[in-house]
Design a protein around this motif. Structure first.
Motif: not given
Length: 227
Positions: A136-154
């Motif tokens: 649970t404490p890592l949920i906000p951090v992981l969501i931000i990291i995965e979102t950034i990685s999603l937008f870095i793909r292109p």
């Protein structure tokens, strides 16, 4: 007058008009048009074999709804290979050494896969932003990291293609310049450098084809996640 090595990557001009559009359209003009006399032949057989093997390799792990992308991906693959290969000829220009061109291919196709996933299976697409079993404490951090990685793909798609082609062209330019300078001074060394240039040219031909394949392959993996 000092000329930069990067001047070769500038868009050619004619009467002050950039020729980027002509450089992008030329590969399509070199492909033969379909004709009623195309019944059989070595060229047609080889072309059909290449297209069938490529589509089988790319779309094997993708479900049936993603098969409608076969024509688009095959056309993009052939286009990128042709543009990259033409750029290795003397006195030519490679549009795919420009980040703007590669991003123009990467961003719309990546965005289309994301939109398809959000429309067809929004819960599963959003679930990719948070791995299962995350504390649970890592949920906000992981969501931000995965979102950034999603937008870095292109961006990664465009930068990878641009960087590999640019580095190869620069290396060819440097080695050919060294062979030209060494020819009147040290002939034997110049011929050794020329041999290295031939081997590097063969390597760049392979890189031109591999990078086109990797570009389309990564797009197919993004499509696989959303269909």
């Amino acid at each position: 007058m000092t000329v930069s090595l990067f001047d070769q990557f500038e868009s050619p001009l004619f009467l002050g008009i950039p020729l980027m559009a002509i450089a992008l359209v030329l590969p399509w003009a070199l492909l033969p048009k379909p004709c009623s006399r195309w019944i059989s032949g070595r060229y047609l057989t080889l072309q059909n074999w290449f297209i069938s093997r490529f589509t089988h390799q790319i779309f094997q792990p993708i479900s049936h709804p993603g098969y409608k992308w076969a024509l688009l991906f095959t056309s993009l693959m052939l286009f990128l290979i042709t543009v990259n290969m033409l750029g290795l000829l003397p006195y030519t220009y490679t549009p795919t050494t420009q980040l703007s061109v590669n991003m123009g291919f990467a961003v719309p196709l990546w965005l289309a896969t994301v939109i398809i996933g959000m429309r067809n299976q929004p819960s599963l697409s959003l679930a990719h932003l948070l791995p299962e079993g995350t504390p649970t404490p890592l949920i906000p951090v992981l969501i931000i990291i995965e979102t950034i990685s999603l937008f870095i793909r292109p961006l990664a798609l465009g930068v990878r293609l641009t960087a590999n082609l640019t580095a190869g062209h620069l290396l060819l330019q440097l080695i050919s310049l060294a062979a030209f300078v060494l020819l009147p001074i040290m002939t034997a060394t110049a011929f050794l450098t020329w041999s290295l240039l031939v081997l590097l040219t063969l390597l760049e031909i392979a890189v031109a084809m591999i990078q086109a394949y990797v570009f389309v392959l990564l797009l197919s993996l993004y499509l696989q996640e959303n269909v």
